[in-house]
Structure formats: structure tokens, C-alpha cells
Write an enzyme that holds these catalytic residues in place. Structure first.
Site, short mmCIF file in Angstrom:
data_model
loop_
_atom_site.label_atom_id
_atom_site.label_comp_id
_atom_site.label_asym_id
_atom_site.label_seq_id
_atom_site.Cartn_x
_atom_site.Cartn_y
_atom_site.Cartn_z
N GLY A 1 0.78 -1.18 -0.09
CA GLY A 1 0.09 0.00 0.06
C GLY A 1 0.88 1.17 -0.01
CG LEU B 1 2.60 4.05 6.07
CD1 LEU B 1 3.09 5.31 6.07
CD2 LEU B 1 1.45 3.98 7.30
CB ILE C 1 -4.63 -8.78 9.24
CG1 ILE C 1 -5.41 -8.19 8.54
CG2 ILE C 1 -3.06 -8.34 8.96
CD1 ILE C 1 -5.44 -6.48 9.02
CE1 TYR D 1 -12.69 -3.81 0.94
CE2 TYR D 1 -13.98 -1.79 1.52
CZ TYR D 1 -13.91 -2.92 0.58
OH TYR D 1 -14.77 -2.88 -0.51
CB THR D 2 -8.20 2.46 2.40
OG1 THR D 2 -7.77 1.84 0.93
CG2 THR D 2 -7.16 1.90 3.19
CB THR E 1 -9.15 6.96 9.25
OG1 THR E 1 -9.80 7.96 8.25
CG2 THR E 1 -10.19 6.18 9.74
CE1 TYR F 1 -11.01 3.16 6.02
CE2 TYR F 1 -11.51 5.32 6.16
CZ TYR F 1 -10.64 4.28 6.08
OH TYR F 1 -9.18 4.49 6.20
CE LYS G 1 -8.27 2.19 9.55
NZ LYS G 1 -7.31 1.39 9.40
CD1 TRP H 1 -8.67 13.69 4.11
CD2 TRP H 1 -8.52 15.60 2.96
NE1 TRP H 1 -9.90 14.52 4.20
CE2 TRP H 1 -9.65 15.65 3.55
CE3 TRP H 1 -7.97 16.60 2.02
CZ2 TRP H 1 -10.60 16.42 3.33
CZ3 TRP H 1 -8.86 17.41 1.93
CH2 TRP H 1 -10.07 17.59 2.54
#
Length: 258
Positions: free
Chosen positions: A11, A13, A39, A63-64, A103, A127, A131, A152
């Protein structure tokens, strides 16, 4: 030498951490993507963590997709809640410090001023709710953890707002972007350095942290900045979107304060 496991390594990051890993010679990294470590599968986590003596695990797996989370909530909760619970249990068992990325969407955006780590959470979409559950699992199960909320995220990797605007601008497309949401765009490499510094400094400031690049912008303002930085402001038509609608509700003001 500290040994660090990075999940979700493909991803934004994860790739940003890989890019700067050589700047941290005191750390030994193991990078795992979803094929190496799922995971949502406790056995997969156990195979990677058991007896490997990782001092830290940086969880970049998530899951974004905010829109799809509304249509497929079970997928969002499977990864962002249950998957995080699985990881927290194994990290606690192995005495591995978990650094988990969360987030700004755990907030409803109605406060009207920057959110502190102590402010009450109230997600308004699937979402954000998924989280937040992940955060709660970590808090309930672990003693040594960092939950790092950011917002963001953008980089040269994957799909993100910055790359989309830049690509469309270079293609000469007219742009229509909302100014109804305000947050803090954050470069993934800056977040990566913040997270790795948490590992290196070894301060036991466990708990919830906020990290962003601190400049608050609307999506429209961010688009303006992207065009300006790339000398495209005079070459592309950018207008504010009217009657902007998305399937998922989004916080109007989700600026995070450290």
C-alpha cells in the site's frame, strides 16, 4: 537491533516505509503484503509472528475504499475490525508493540475545530465505524500500542487524489472538485518517518496519536495546490463542484490536531 514487521507492504504507506528504510540502519525490516500475511487469518499471522521476536509491528493493512465499504460492509469490518483484533491478540502474546494506522473518519466532522485525541468519536460511514472498532480491539486487548490517526494520505504510489488530479490535468481535462469537506492532506513519506521515529525513539507514549502535514484544505483547495505545484494552474479549468454527492457520508471538517 530492533526487528520490525510491516503488514500491508504494497500500500501507499508500506511502500513509503520501504523507500526510506535504508535511512534507519538500526532497524531490521520484514515487509509482508496480503499474500505473505493475511490479517483476517489468525494462522497466517501466527506463522509470521510466532517466535520471530519482532519488537514492533506496523500495521498498514486496511480496507480503505470508503464508497465500497457502504456496499460491502462485511469486507470492511473483516479487515479493519476483525483483522486488527487478530493482529492485536498475537502481538500481545508475543510482546510485540503494535503501531496501527487509523483515520480522521472516526469523527463525524461536526465539531468545527481541529480534533484532539481526547475528543469523542462518532463515525458517520461504514469505513469510519470499521476503523473505530479496530482501534477499540487494540485498546481492549493490548498494553503496548500506538494508534496513529492520519488523513487524506497521498504519495507517488497507488491510487490517491493527488495522482488523479495530476493525471487528469496533464490530459487537459476540466476539473470539478468539492469544497464542502476540509481536512489535512498528508504525504505518506512524512507519515512513514513519523512512525519509524516512534520505533527508534522508543518512548513509551503508548495510546492514540494524531499525525498530519497540518495544513488544512478543502478538496478544492488541495486541487489548486496540486496544479500550482506542477505549473498547471493556468492550463486547466478548475471549478467548484455543485451538488456534490457521494454514496458514503463524509465528515465536513475532519482536521486532526496533534
Amino acid at each position: 537491533m530492533k526487528s520490525v514487521l510491516v503488514t500491508g507492504a504494497k500500500g501507499q504507506l508500506g511502500k513509503s516505509i520501504q523507500k526510506i528504510a535504508s535511512d534507519y540502519p538500526q532497524l531490521h525490516f520484514t515487509f509482508a503484503d496480503s499474500k505473505d500475511l493475511d490479517i483476517t487469518d489468525p494462522k497466517s499471522i501466527a506463522e509470521k509472528l510466532s517466535n520471530k521476536a519482532f519488537s514492533h509491528c506496523i500495521n498498514c493493512a486496511a480496507y480503505t475504499n470508503v464508497e465500497n465499504s457502504e456496499k460491502e460492509p462485511e469486507k470492511a469490518f473483516k479487515v479493519n475490525s476483525q483483522g486488527v483484533r487478530n493482529l492485536a491478540l498475537l502481538c500481545q502474546e508475543q510482546q510485540t508493540v503494535l503501531i496501527h494506522i487509523s483515520t480522521d473518519y472516526v469523527f463525524d466532522g461536526e465539531k468545527g475545530s481541529p480534533y484532539l485525541v481526547t475528543d469523542t468519536t462518532n463515525p458517520i460511514n461504514v469505513y469510519g465505524a470499521s476503523k473505530l472498532e479496530g482501534e477499540q480491539h487494540i485498546q481492549n486487548l493490548m498494553s503496548a500500542y500506538f494508534i496513529v490517526r492520519t488523513s487524506w494520505l497521498y504519495s507517488e504510489y497507488g491510487k490517491n487524489f493527488y495522482k488523479t488530479i495530476l493525471q487528469k490535468a496533464k490530459e487537459g481535462a476540466d476539473l470539478s472538485v468539492t469544497d464542502e469537506q476540509v481536512g489535512c492532506p498528508t504525504h505518506a513519506e512524512n507519515l512513514a518517518r513519523y512512525v519509524l521515529d516512534l520505533v527508534v525513539e522508543d518512548r513509551e507514549t503508548y495510546g492514540i496519536h494524531h499525525f498530519t502535514d497540518e495544513e488544512s484544505l478543502s478538496w478544492y483547495g488541495f486541487a489548486q495546490k496540486i496544479l500550482s505545484e506542477n505549473n498547471l494552474a493556468d492550463k486547466v479549468r478548475l471549478e467548484k463542484a455543485k451538488n456534490y454527492r457521494t454514496f458514503a457520508r463524509r465528515p465536513k471538517y475532519s482536521v486532526l490536531k496533534k
